[in-house]
Every structure is written in C-alpha cells, then in structure tokens.
Design an enzyme around this catalytic site. Structure first.
Site, PDB file in Angstrom:
ATOM      1  CB  THR A 165       1.434  -2.125 -10.249  1.00 20.38           C
ATOM      2  OG1 THR A 165       0.626  -1.503 -10.940  1.00 20.38           O
ATOM      3  CG2 THR A 165       1.600  -3.522 -10.355  1.00 20.38           C
ATOM      4  CD  GLU A 223      20.242  25.670 -10.646  1.00 18.51           C
ATOM      5  OE1 GLU A 223      19.702  26.589 -11.095  1.00 18.51           O
ATOM      6  OE2 GLU A 223      20.139  24.487 -11.344  1.00 18.51           O
ATOM      7  CB  THR A 269      -4.242  -4.779 -11.407  1.00 16.56           C
ATOM      8  OG1 THR A 269      -4.621  -3.699 -11.283  1.00 16.56           O
ATOM      9  CG2 THR A 269      -4.871  -5.338 -12.751  1.00 16.56           C
ATOM     10  CB  SER A 292      -1.842  -0.195  -4.595  1.00 18.16           C
ATOM     11  OG  SER A 292      -1.387   0.195  -5.900  1.00 18.16           O
ATOM     12  CE1 TYR A 351      -7.711  -2.070 -14.546  1.00 20.38           C
ATOM     13  CE2 TYR A 351      -7.783  -3.376 -12.450  1.00 20.38           C
ATOM     14  CZ  TYR A 351      -7.400  -2.417 -13.520  1.00 20.38           C
ATOM     15  OH  TYR A 351      -5.914  -1.683 -12.973  1.00 20.38           O
TER      16      TYR A 351
HETATM   17  N1  GLU Z   1      -5.032   0.811  -9.472  1.00 26.59           N
HETATM   18  C1  GLU Z   1      -4.433  -0.325  -9.402  1.00 26.59           C
HETATM   19  C2  GLU Z   1      -3.439  -0.971  -8.217  1.00 26.59           C
HETATM   20  O1  GLU Z   1      -2.460  -0.295  -8.087  1.00 26.59           O
HETATM   21  C3  GLU Z   1      -3.871  -0.677 -10.874  1.00 26.59           C
HETATM   22  C4  GLU Z   1      -2.360  -1.058 -10.674  1.00 26.59           C
HETATM   23  C5  GLU Z   1      -2.212  -2.518 -10.553  1.00 26.59           C
HETATM   24  O2  GLU Z   1      -2.690  -3.316  -9.653  1.00 26.59           O
HETATM   25  O3  GLU Z   1      -1.795  -3.083 -11.639  1.00 26.59           O
HETATM   26  O4  GLU Z   1      -4.138  -1.457  -7.414  1.00 26.59           O
END
Ligand code: GLU
Length: 334
Positions: free
Chosen positions: A97, A291, A19, A64, A31
């Site tokens: 992310t 457990e 992103t 990602s 986006y």
């Molecule tokens: N789906 C995106 C990624 O992981 C959104 C998350 C981001 O980069 O903030 O590339």
C-alpha cells in the site's frame, strides 16, 4: 485457480508482494512484506473460484517501498500483454500500500485498455489477527470481474472501498481505512463481492491517454523536494547536479516555497529542468500565478496531483517534451 464454471471470466493476477503477502516475524508487530507467493494468497481464499478463472503470475516480490520505475515498466508490459488477449477479462495486481497510488496512476496513464485493472493490498500481514488481505483480494477480483468496472481507469480496492488510482492517497500509517480520495471521493463500494459504482472518472486515462501504447525503455530522473519553513536551496541544487530532468516541489500551502528555494528552482528552470509546484497539504488545487509568477519563471502548476503523482506524470511527460507549456497542459488533462 481451477473452477468448474465455464462462463466465469478469466482474470490474470499479477503479484508484486506487499503486506498482503506479508508474514509476522515473531513479535505481534514486526513483519516481512512479500513473504508469501501469489499461489498461497489465492489458495487462502477458495471462494475466488466462484468469481473467476484466475491465472497467477509473480512479477516481483517487494515491499512497495522498494517499487521502482523499472518494475512499473515491467508490470505495465505484463498487464498490456495480458489485456491484449481477447479471452482475458481483467487484470488484478497485488501490491504494497505504501506506493500503490503511484503504480496505479502510472498504469492509469500507460495501459490502453478499457478492461478493468484493479490494484489490491492490505494493511495487516497475512498472518495477523483479522488480516484484511483475503477479503480485499476477494473484493478486488469481484470488481475486476464485473463488466461495469470497464472504462473507469485503474482502480484500487481496499477496506470495502473502490477508488480511482488517480484520486486516492495513502493517508494513515497503519489503519485499514488508509486510502482516501480528498477531491472527488469514492469510485464506489464493494461489500462481500457486491459492487456499488458511483460517478465515472473525470480525467483522461487508459484508452484516451496519449501515453498508452509502446512503453519507453526507461523513465527520466525526477526528484521531489519537500518545502518547509527555513528551507535552503541545497537539496534543489543537489538534485539538478545529480541529473534530474524534472523537479517536483512539495510546496507549503498553495505550492509555495521561500525565497532561497524559489531562487534555486528558478535557476533550475532556466537550465532546462522542468519544475512542478505541488502542495504538501494533502488536498486542494495548485493553480498558476497565485503567489508565484509561473509565467515568468517557467514553472508548471501541479493542478490536482499530489507530489508523488505529479512526479509520475512529469516523468511520462518528459518522455515526450521538455516544454513547460506543453507539460502544463498535461497536468490539466491527466
Ligand atoms: N511497506 C509495505 C508495502 O508497501 C507496507 C504497506 C502495505 O503493504 O500495507 O509493501
């Protein structure tokens, strides 16, 4: 990036998309990740020229959610090659992310250099109001350029925070403060490029990792199964039939699973599949023999690792051994 200051450190930026490189697609919310090149991202932050000489390399252009083991291996090879250059100070990796914590933890185990490796992303696409990417990138380069960031393992920088890749998780779908480290808190803070580093990491990493050095050509298949009330055995059996060499259970509570799932995982372990019990709770330690009788069933307790990070360590561990006791020792070490 050109800079007239000869004393600035040289830093390689490896770009993978995410992103941070995203562009809105019309409406305010939709986006597309990985729309901008790394040259465009670096060009949008001219202040970087005062921090470092940046050399950029586009390794991938992905959201990602599409990150995978072969890109991890490629990224690790590029990072290792860059860091082997005595004139290069650090590596910064731009990344989505969603799965940054997995890539970061993988690199924390396989990159055998004390030089800083810093992953950075953003929650808002580059065209969004108050995009967080430019300041995150600036802060990430500032952290990577700082000698005190050496020897701390792979770091993740976002939202003015510095996290250990091993400790951190994405905890929120959209907010800029998504990264949290439930067990040990922050590696430090970084405000407009100024660092405040806290305690060092506690587990073995990078230069002290047995996985550092030559990379395996591929990683074995390891699947994650998510436990829940009323769980059946079918998905576990399907994973084994599909050829999984390891299974990570995202167990309820302290890594627990019901009788049906327990029977299926016990059968998998008897058939030589490495079974790791982790927790879906998002915090706490999964210990042995609470457990579930791990000794009797041949299971491995994930200790502190969440399911997705347990999967990373199990894949690497299985490149060395399938012995549950030896794998367990890895979970207590890394
Ligand atoms: N789906 C995106 C990624 O992981 C959104 C998350 C981001 O980069 O903030 O590339």
């Amino acid at each position: 990036m050109p800079s007239s200051h000869p004393a600035l450190p040289r830093i390689r930026v490896l770009a993978t998309g995410g992103t941070i490189a995203g562009a809105q697609t019309g409406g305010a919310r939709g986006y597309q990740a990985a729309a901008f090149s790394i040259d465009a991202l670096v060009g949008a932050v001219p202040q970087l020229a005062a921090l470092a000489h940046l050399e950029v390399e586009q390794v991938a252009a992905l959201g990602s959610q599409d990150m995978n083991e072969s890109v991890w291996l490629q990224l690790a090879a590029r990072a290792q090659a860059a860091l082997a250059d005595p004139a290069l100070a650090a590596v910064v990796i731009t990344h989505g992310t969603d799965t940054m914590e997995e890539t970061g933890y993988f690199l924390n185990l396989v990159v055998g250099s004390a030089k800083p490796v810093v992953l950075v992303g953003a929650m808002r696409p580059a065209t969004e109001i108050s995009a967080d990417g430019p300041m995150n990138l600036y802060n990430a380069v500032a952290v990577a350029a700082h000698p005190d960031a050496r020897g701390r393992g792979v770091l993740i920088v976002a939202n003015d925070e510095i996290h250990f890749a091993r400790e951190v998780s994405k905890t929120n779908t959209t907010q800029v403060g998504t990264f949290k480290a439930t067990h040990r808190g922050l590696a430090g803070l970084v405000h407009a490029g100024r660092l405040h580093l806290y305690a060092p990491p506690v587990r073995r990493h990078t230069t002290a990792s047995a996985f550092a050095g030559p990379l395996p050509p591929a990683l074995p298949r390891v699947d994650i199964v998510y436990a829940h009330a009323g769980m059946g055995r079918e998905l576990i059996d399907a994973a084994v039939r599909a050829g999984a060499r390891g299974l990570v259970v995202a167990g309820v509570g302290d890594g627990n699973l019901n009788a049906a799932a327990l029977a299926a995982t016990a059968a998998a372990a008897r058939a030589g599949v490495a079974v790791v019990r982790s927790s879906r709770t998002g915090g706490g330690v999964v210990e042995r023999n609470i457990e579930v009788n791990d000794d009797e069933l041949g299971f491995i307790a994930a200790d502190e690792l969440n399911p997705q990070k347990a999967r990373v360590l199990l894949m690497l561990g299985l490149t060395r051994t399938a012995d549950p006791a030896a794998l367990q020792e890895m979970f207590f070490t890394y």
